[in-house]
Design a protein around this motif. Structure first.
Motif, mmCIF file in Angstrom:
data_model
loop_
_atom_site.group_PDB
_atom_site.id
_atom_site.type_symbol
_atom_site.label_atom_id
_atom_site.label_comp_id
_atom_site.label_asym_id
_atom_site.label_seq_id
_atom_site.Cartn_x
_atom_site.Cartn_y
_atom_site.Cartn_z
ATOM 1 N N ASP A 180 16.146 23.514 103.885
ATOM 2 C CA ASP A 180 16.773 24.693 104.491
ATOM 3 C C ASP A 180 17.674 25.399 103.479
ATOM 4 O OD1 ASP A 180 15.622 24.367 106.991
ATOM 5 O OD2 ASP A 180 17.221 23.063 107.710
ATOM 6 N N GLU A 181 17.421 26.682 103.274
ATOM 7 C CA GLU A 181 18.282 27.518 102.441
ATOM 8 C C GLU A 181 18.961 28.549 103.336
ATOM 9 O OE1 GLU A 181 16.881 28.215 98.064
ATOM 10 O OE2 GLU A 181 15.162 28.565 99.370
ATOM 11 N N SER A 182 20.281 28.670 103.198
ATOM 12 C CA SER A 182 21.040 29.584 104.050
ATOM 13 C C SER A 182 22.023 30.388 103.220
ATOM 14 C CB SER A 182 21.789 28.805 105.134
ATOM 15 O OG SER A 182 20.897 28.113 105.983
ATOM 16 N N TRP A 183 22.303 31.607 103.709
ATOM 17 C CA TRP A 183 23.287 32.495 103.103
ATOM 18 C C TRP A 183 24.245 32.934 104.209
ATOM 19 C CZ3 TRP A 183 18.272 32.111 101.717
ATOM 20 C CH2 TRP A 183 17.971 32.024 100.355
ATOM 21 N N ASN A 184 25.460 32.400 104.219
ATOM 22 C CA ASN A 184 26.442 32.706 105.255
ATOM 23 C C ASN A 184 27.509 33.656 104.726
ATOM 24 O OD1 ASN A 184 25.990 30.907 107.807
ATOM 25 N ND2 ASN A 184 25.584 29.563 106.062
ATOM 26 N N SER A 185 27.718 34.745 105.453
ATOM 27 C CA SER A 185 28.737 35.721 105.073
ATOM 28 C C SER A 185 30.106 35.054 105.012
ATOM 29 C CB SER A 185 28.762 36.862 106.091
ATOM 30 O OG SER A 185 29.840 37.740 105.845
ATOM 31 N N VAL A 186 30.846 35.308 103.946
ATOM 32 C CA VAL A 186 32.142 34.661 103.751
ATOM 33 C C VAL A 186 33.125 35.021 104.858
ATOM 34 C CG1 VAL A 186 34.189 34.636 102.266
ATOM 35 C CG2 VAL A 186 31.933 34.293 101.280
ATOM 36 N N ASP A 187 33.167 36.288 105.252
ATOM 37 C CA ASP A 187 34.139 36.685 106.282
ATOM 38 C C ASP A 187 33.497 37.113 107.598
ATOM 39 O OD1 ASP A 187 33.057 39.120 105.653
ATOM 40 O OD2 ASP A 187 34.972 40.136 105.292
ATOM 41 N N GLY A 188 32.175 36.955 107.710
ATOM 42 C CA GLY A 188 31.496 37.306 108.950
ATOM 43 C C GLY A 188 31.272 38.784 109.151
ATOM 44 N N SER A 189 31.596 39.602 108.148
ATOM 45 C CA SER A 189 31.444 41.053 108.292
ATOM 46 C C SER A 189 30.032 41.528 107.969
ATOM 47 C CB SER A 189 32.441 41.777 107.378
ATOM 48 O OG SER A 189 32.147 41.524 106.011
#
Length: 310
Positions: free
Chosen positions: A126-135
């Motif tokens: 699984d590769e994921s990219w999560n926004s640091v501040d959720g914006s």
């Protein structure tokens, strides 16, 4: 209602809760998170409940015998020794990172899953990219199920926080970190001692914190040191991680009526963290999951990997 829905109901504009109301809200959240699931959505993996807690006045560390590669004899090792060693190894290898709000946390996680009753093992990368501040929209993969995650709405968030600014405010003193989580939603009272009933919820919240592949400097090692002193830690020798590496297992022994804690695996010589084993239930079947983080870092955009040019 799951734990994320409970957090979405948190109203940031509401008046501060009383101590009694805050305690009831925390208890409700904890009970909801640890209740056995009747069904699990496709690709939805439960939060891994790593056994972590703050510094206890009188720590209980289980000592067992584990094999020593340099000698046919067995040598005693305690949970405290392993986890303090893991904290020291984390400090030695740690590279300070300061993530900007407009960036993404990249994670590559390998999960091997086998039905508890026997059957074919499946491997997921699984590769994921999560926004640091959720914006910004995040792109995540869970057991091969890929999806875009929308930006946060008013009053919405996650645990642990994805915002680097919030993570950076967390104390790196193990005792203070545990109290911060015990008093979540209010002002931490560092003069108030921890009670036995505080530990299950604190260790659950810290489990999510350690699940983050990238943390501010000193935060992960503080969590390891906190775990080293929690009552109920058990050492399980001769374990392997998802990549077949042999190590020492660490597990929190929960009280009656609570879920089984995951098994953390550490290198037998350096005490470096290798991976974990946990369970999930879906469609009436319980699966054993072995997982480890193969790569992580901070990137500027979705689909970019560390060390690639923007």
């Amino acid at each position: 209602m799951n734990e994320m829905e409970l957090l979405k109901e948190w109203d940031a504009e509401a008046p501060p809760l009383t101590d009694h109301a805050r305690a009831r809200a925390r208890l409700r959240l904890y009970e909801t998170m640890t209740a056995p699931a009747t069904s699990v959505a496709v690709g939805r993996r439960p939060f891994l409940r790593i056994a972590v807690a703050g510094v206890a006045t009188a720590a209980v560390a289980t000592t067992v015998l584990v094999a020593n590669d340099s000698s046919p004899d067995t040598q005693p090792v305690s949970a405290t020794t392993v986890l303090q060693g893991a904290a020291a190894e984390e400090r030695r290898l740690e590279k300070p990172i300061a993530a900007r709000d407009d960036q993404f946390i990249y994670t590559k996680e390998v999960i091997k899953e086998t039905p508890a009753g026997g059957g074919r093992t499946r491997t997921y990368v699984d590769e994921s990219w999560n926004s640091v501040d959720g914006s910004k929209r995040s792109y995540v993969s869970e057991l091969g199920h890929k999806q875009w995650v929308p930006v946060y709405g008013p009053g919405q968030g996650t645990w642990p926080p994805s915002k680097w600014s919030e993570l950076s405010l967390m104390p790196t003193d193990p005792r203070e970190l545990a109290i911060d989580l015990r008093d979540m939603g209010g002002k931490p009272d560092y003069s108030k001692p921890m009670k036995p009933g505080d530990w299950p919820m604190v260790q659950y919240f810290l489990s999510g914190l350690l699940r983050r592949p990238v943390l501010p400097k000193g935060l992960r090692s503080a969590a390891y040191e906190a775990l080293a002193t929690v009552p109920g830690i058990k050492v399980v020798p001769g374990q392997k991680d998802a990549d077949g590496r042999v190590g020492i297992g660490i597990r929190f022994v929960p009280g009656p009526g609570t879920s089984r804690s995951p098994l953390l695996v550490f290198d037998a010589k350096t005490y470096r963290y290798l991976g974990m084993c946990d369970q999930r239930t879906a469609g009436g079947t319980t699966y054993e999951q072995w997982s480890y983080v193969a790569a992580s870092g901070v990137v500027d955009r979705v689909m970019q990997r560390p060390h690639e040019t923007p």
